[in-house]
Design an enzyme around this catalytic site. Sequence first.
Site, PDB file in Angstrom:
ATOM      1  N   ALA A 185       0.942  -1.157   0.128  1.00  0.00           N
ATOM      2  CA  ALA A 185      -0.098   0.049   0.041  1.00  0.00           C
ATOM      3  C   ALA A 185       0.886   1.347  -0.052  1.00  0.00           C
ATOM      4  CB  ALA A 185      -1.037  -0.004   1.098  1.00  0.00           C
ATOM      5  N   ARG A 242       4.462   3.169  -5.229  1.00  0.00           N
ATOM      6  CA  ARG A 242       3.753   3.968  -6.243  1.00  0.00           C
ATOM      7  C   ARG A 242       2.672   3.680  -6.439  1.00  0.00           C
ATOM      8  NH1 ARG A 242       9.158   4.452  -7.022  1.00  0.00           N
ATOM      9  NH2 ARG A 242       9.029   2.191  -7.946  1.00  0.00           N
ATOM     10  N   ARG A 291       4.473  -4.617   4.552  1.00  0.00           N
ATOM     11  CA  ARG A 291       5.164  -5.819   5.174  1.00  0.00           C
ATOM     12  C   ARG A 291       5.108  -5.744   6.920  1.00  0.00           C
ATOM     13  NH1 ARG A 291      10.224  -6.986   1.692  1.00  0.00           N
ATOM     14  NH2 ARG A 291      10.314  -5.305   0.352  1.00  0.00           N
ATOM     15  N   GLY A 341      -1.217  -7.294 -10.592  1.00  0.00           N
ATOM     16  CA  GLY A 341      -0.560  -6.367 -11.435  1.00  0.00           C
ATOM     17  C   GLY A 341       0.973  -6.368 -11.628  1.00  0.00           C
ATOM     18  N   THR A 390       4.806  -7.230 -12.082  1.00  0.00           N
ATOM     19  CA  THR A 390       5.518  -7.874 -13.190  1.00  0.00           C
ATOM     20  C   THR A 390       6.854  -8.461 -12.831  1.00  0.00           C
ATOM     21  OG1 THR A 390       6.216  -5.628 -13.699  1.00  0.00           O
ATOM     22  CG2 THR A 390       4.281  -5.969 -14.531  1.00  0.00           C
ATOM     23  N   HIS A 423      10.593   3.458 -19.199  1.00  0.00           N
ATOM     24  CA  HIS A 423       9.872   3.634 -17.842  1.00  0.00           C
ATOM     25  C   HIS A 423      10.728   4.758 -17.044  1.00  0.00           C
ATOM     26  CE1 HIS A 423       7.429   0.452 -19.116  1.00  0.00           C
ATOM     27  NE2 HIS A 423       6.476   0.756 -18.114  1.00  0.00           N
ATOM     28  N   LYS A 456      12.255   1.496 -12.100  1.00  0.00           N
ATOM     29  CA  LYS A 456      11.706   0.229 -12.353  1.00  0.00           C
ATOM     30  C   LYS A 456      12.972  -0.803 -12.464  1.00  0.00           C
ATOM     31  CE  LYS A 456       8.597  -2.111 -15.824  1.00  0.00           C
ATOM     32  NZ  LYS A 456       7.868  -2.821 -14.740  1.00  0.00           N
ATOM     33  N   GLY A 471       6.820  -5.949 -18.140  1.00  0.00           N
ATOM     34  CA  GLY A 471       5.779  -6.907 -18.353  1.00  0.00           C
ATOM     35  C   GLY A 471       4.850  -6.743 -19.778  1.00  0.00           C
TER      36      GLY A 471
HETATM   37  N1  LIG Z   1       0.025  -4.223 -14.225  1.00  0.00           N
HETATM   38  C1  LIG Z   1       0.132  -3.052 -14.426  1.00  0.00           C
HETATM   39  O1  LIG Z   1      -0.696  -2.250 -15.095  1.00  0.00           O
HETATM   40  C2  LIG Z   1       1.006  -2.256 -13.781  1.00  0.00           C
HETATM   41  C3  LIG Z   1       2.078  -2.908 -12.885  1.00  0.00           C
HETATM   42  N2  LIG Z   1       3.093  -2.391 -12.276  1.00  0.00           N
HETATM   43  C4  LIG Z   1       3.966  -3.158 -11.516  1.00  0.00           C
HETATM   44  O2  LIG Z   1       3.466  -3.013  -9.886  1.00  0.00           O
HETATM   45  C5  LIG Z   1       4.600  -3.359  -9.446  1.00  0.00           C
HETATM   46  C6  LIG Z   1       4.926  -2.123  -8.400  1.00  0.00           C
HETATM   47  O3  LIG Z   1       5.161  -1.026  -9.134  1.00  0.00           O
HETATM   48  P1  LIG Z   1       5.666   0.218  -8.337  1.00  0.00           P
HETATM   49  O4  LIG Z   1       4.383   0.516  -7.264  1.00  0.00           O
HETATM   50  O5  LIG Z   1       6.006   1.436  -9.263  1.00  0.00           O
HETATM   51  O6  LIG Z   1       6.848  -0.122  -7.343  1.00  0.00           O
HETATM   52  P2  LIG Z   1       7.012   0.391  -5.760  1.00  0.00           P
HETATM   53  O7  LIG Z   1       8.574  -0.049  -5.658  1.00  0.00           O
HETATM   54  O8  LIG Z   1       6.778   1.862  -5.880  1.00  0.00           O
HETATM   55  O9  LIG Z   1       6.237  -0.449  -4.784  1.00  0.00           O
HETATM   56  C7  LIG Z   1       6.477  -1.713  -4.583  1.00  0.00           C
HETATM   57  C8  LIG Z   1       5.659  -2.312  -3.385  1.00  0.00           C
HETATM   58  O10 LIG Z   1       5.867  -3.629  -3.191  1.00  0.00           O
HETATM   59  C9  LIG Z   1       6.132  -3.920  -1.674  1.00  0.00           C
HETATM   60  N3  LIG Z   1       6.964  -5.076  -1.730  1.00  0.00           N
HETATM   61  C10 LIG Z   1       8.035  -5.246  -2.495  1.00  0.00           C
HETATM   62  N4  LIG Z   1       8.563  -6.539  -2.129  1.00  0.00           N
HETATM   63  C11 LIG Z   1       7.788  -7.112  -1.205  1.00  0.00           C
HETATM   64  C12 LIG Z   1       7.791  -8.484  -0.555  1.00  0.00           C
HETATM   65  N5  LIG Z   1       8.662  -9.133  -0.901  1.00  0.00           N
HETATM   66  N6  LIG Z   1       6.775  -8.574   0.148  1.00  0.00           N
HETATM   67  C13 LIG Z   1       5.935  -7.633   0.486  1.00  0.00           C
HETATM   68  N7  LIG Z   1       5.707  -6.454  -0.285  1.00  0.00           N
HETATM   69  C14 LIG Z   1       6.702  -6.136  -1.039  1.00  0.00           C
HETATM   70  C15 LIG Z   1       7.149  -2.624  -1.299  1.00  0.00           C
HETATM   71  O11 LIG Z   1       7.053  -2.477  -0.088  1.00  0.00           O
HETATM   72  P3  LIG Z   1       8.207  -1.979   0.760  1.00  0.00           P
HETATM   73  O12 LIG Z   1       8.152  -0.285   0.491  1.00  0.00           O
HETATM   74  O13 LIG Z   1       8.219  -2.420   2.219  1.00  0.00           O
HETATM   75  O14 LIG Z   1       9.626  -2.344  -0.018  1.00  0.00           O
HETATM   76  C16 LIG Z   1       6.335  -1.606  -1.947  1.00  0.00           C
HETATM   77  O15 LIG Z   1       4.949  -1.344  -1.325  1.00  0.00           O
HETATM   78  C17 LIG Z   1       5.849  -3.527 -10.308  1.00  0.00           C
HETATM   79  O16 LIG Z   1       5.885  -4.837 -10.648  1.00  0.00           O
HETATM   80  C18 LIG Z   1       5.197  -2.824 -11.599  1.00  0.00           C
HETATM   81  O17 LIG Z   1       6.141  -3.387 -12.744  1.00  0.00           O
HETATM   82  C19 LIG Z   1       3.037  -0.974 -12.418  1.00  0.00           C
HETATM   83  C20 LIG Z   1       2.242  -0.194 -12.779  1.00  0.00           C
HETATM   84  C21 LIG Z   1       1.287  -0.572 -13.423  1.00  0.00           C
HETATM   85  O1  LIG Z   2       6.841  -0.743 -13.361  1.00  0.00           O
HETATM   86  C1  LIG Z   2       5.953   0.293 -14.139  1.00  0.00           C
HETATM   87  O2  LIG Z   2       5.822   1.390 -13.789  1.00  0.00           O
HETATM   88  C2  LIG Z   2       5.055  -0.325 -14.799  1.00  0.00           C
HETATM   89  N1  LIG Z   2       4.908  -1.635 -15.155  1.00  0.00           N
HETATM   90  C3  LIG Z   2       4.347  -2.429 -15.683  1.00  0.00           C
HETATM   91  C4  LIG Z   2       4.987  -3.004 -16.920  1.00  0.00           C
HETATM   92  O3  LIG Z   2       6.184  -3.781 -16.343  1.00  0.00           O
HETATM   93  O4  LIG Z   2       4.599  -3.476 -17.968  1.00  0.00           O
HETATM   94  C5  LIG Z   2       3.007  -1.336 -16.643  1.00  0.00           C
HETATM   95  C6  LIG Z   2       3.241   0.020 -16.885  1.00  0.00           C
HETATM   96  O5  LIG Z   2       4.072   0.016 -18.148  1.00  0.00           O
HETATM   97  C7  LIG Z   2       3.982   0.523 -15.724  1.00  0.00           C
END
Ligand SMILES: NC(=O)C1=CN([C@@H]2O[C@H](COP(=O)(O)OP(=O)(O)OC[C@H]3O[C@@H](n4cnc5c(N)ncnc54)[C@H](OP(=O)(O)O)[C@@H]3O)[C@@H](O)[C@H]2O)C=CC1
Ligand SMILES: O=C(O)C1=N[C@H](C(=O)O)C[C@H](O)C1
Length: 265
Positions: free
Chosen positions: A9, A12, A35, A96, A98, A153, A157, A163
């Site tokens: 939560a 980003r 966590r 979501g 990746t 990106h 990232k 993905g």
């Molecule tokens: N499918 C889609 O449309 C999209 C997918 N994404 C994907 O979403 C994911 C997150 O992106 P983003 O928000 O930018 O990343 P961030 O690094 O900002 O956030 C990651 C989150 O995951 C938590 N986390 C990481 N590892 C663990 C773990 N082992 N156990 C529990 N929590 C964990 C982190 O917690 P902590 O801060 O404690 O490390 C943090 O809250 C990526 O895989 C990205 O590619 C992103 C945008 C769109």
């Molecule tokens: O990590 C990101 O930010 C994003 N991840 C997704 C991906 O790996 O395709 C989706 C989006 O492009 C943003």
Amino acid sequence: MNRIGVFGANGRMGLALLEAVTNNKNSQLTGAYVRASSPLLGMAVKQLNSAVAEELTFSDEAEINNIDILIDFTLPAGMRAHLKTAVAHKIPMVIGSTGLNKDDMHALQQAATQIPIVFARNYSVGVNVLLNLVQTAATKLGEDVDIEIFEAHHRHKIDAPSGTALAIGEAIADAKGWQHDNVARFQRHQDEQAKSQNEIGYSVLRGGDIVGEHTAYFATSGERLELTHKASSRMTFALGAIRAAGWLKNKPAGLYDMQDVLDLK
Ligand SMILES: NC(=O)C1=CN([C@@H]2O[C@H](COP(=O)(O)OP(=O)(O)OC[C@H]3O[C@@H](n4cnc5c(N)ncnc54)[C@H](OP(=O)(O)O)[C@@H]3O)[C@@H](O)[C@H]2O)C=CC1
Ligand SMILES: O=C(O)C1=N[C@H](C(=O)O)C[C@H](O)C1
């Protein structure tokens, strides 16, 4: 009303999801999970996102209650743990994350025999339409076509190619009748080998605050078609995930994707 819990939560995407759920009239945000070791535990969520209700605090991701649907946009290790939690509580899941490997995909398929799951590497409507457009381009441009995928990106990232880039490549490979693993070319450095037409080349840029850009290139001897999608806000993905959550609520166990949600198949 869907009671929604968001893993990761404080991330980003996590923060965008908290806001999107709060502003959605059919959803109620009942869990903002971090966590078990997070210094944020017990802190008011409002301190990180002012859109969220006063009383909600960050809670331990192992303590799930009062939830109809769980959403996970974290990293592979997080996704694996969160998937086990969702199965143990029999709660549908929208995923979501990746950068997943073959074992992660297998774990998803196994979990989907017990709970309904939407898994999409991109929750925007535009990218899901693009997945259909690239299939048309790949099949209508003839054999004399070189296919390449570029993605850009933000500097934070971790996984590459994205993905979404891989989903685009897999859609093209399907349309061409190719095995994606056999035709994907991820690097050319010191390869000393020209491009083959049975090949999908990938290239990657990381920098600044780019939300997400993807282009599929179809180049023949005399013309070039470029199909590009640019996301300008993470809220686009968050809104797509909320839409998927609403769609998923009463579905039987199974593995679905955003094209199912949008009826694009
Ligand atoms: N499918 C889609 O449309 C999209 C997918 N994404 C994907 O979403 C994911 C997150 O992106 P983003 O928000 O930018 O990343 P961030 O690094 O900002 O956030 C990651 C989150 O995951 C938590 N986390 C990481 N590892 C663990 C773990 N082992 N156990 C529990 N929590 C964990 C982190 O917690 P902590 O801060 O404690 O490390 C943090 O809250 C990526 O895989 C990205 O590619 C992103 C945008 C769109
Ligand atoms: O990590 C990101 O930010 C994003 N991840 C997704 C991906 O790996 O395709 C989706 C989006 O492009 C943003």
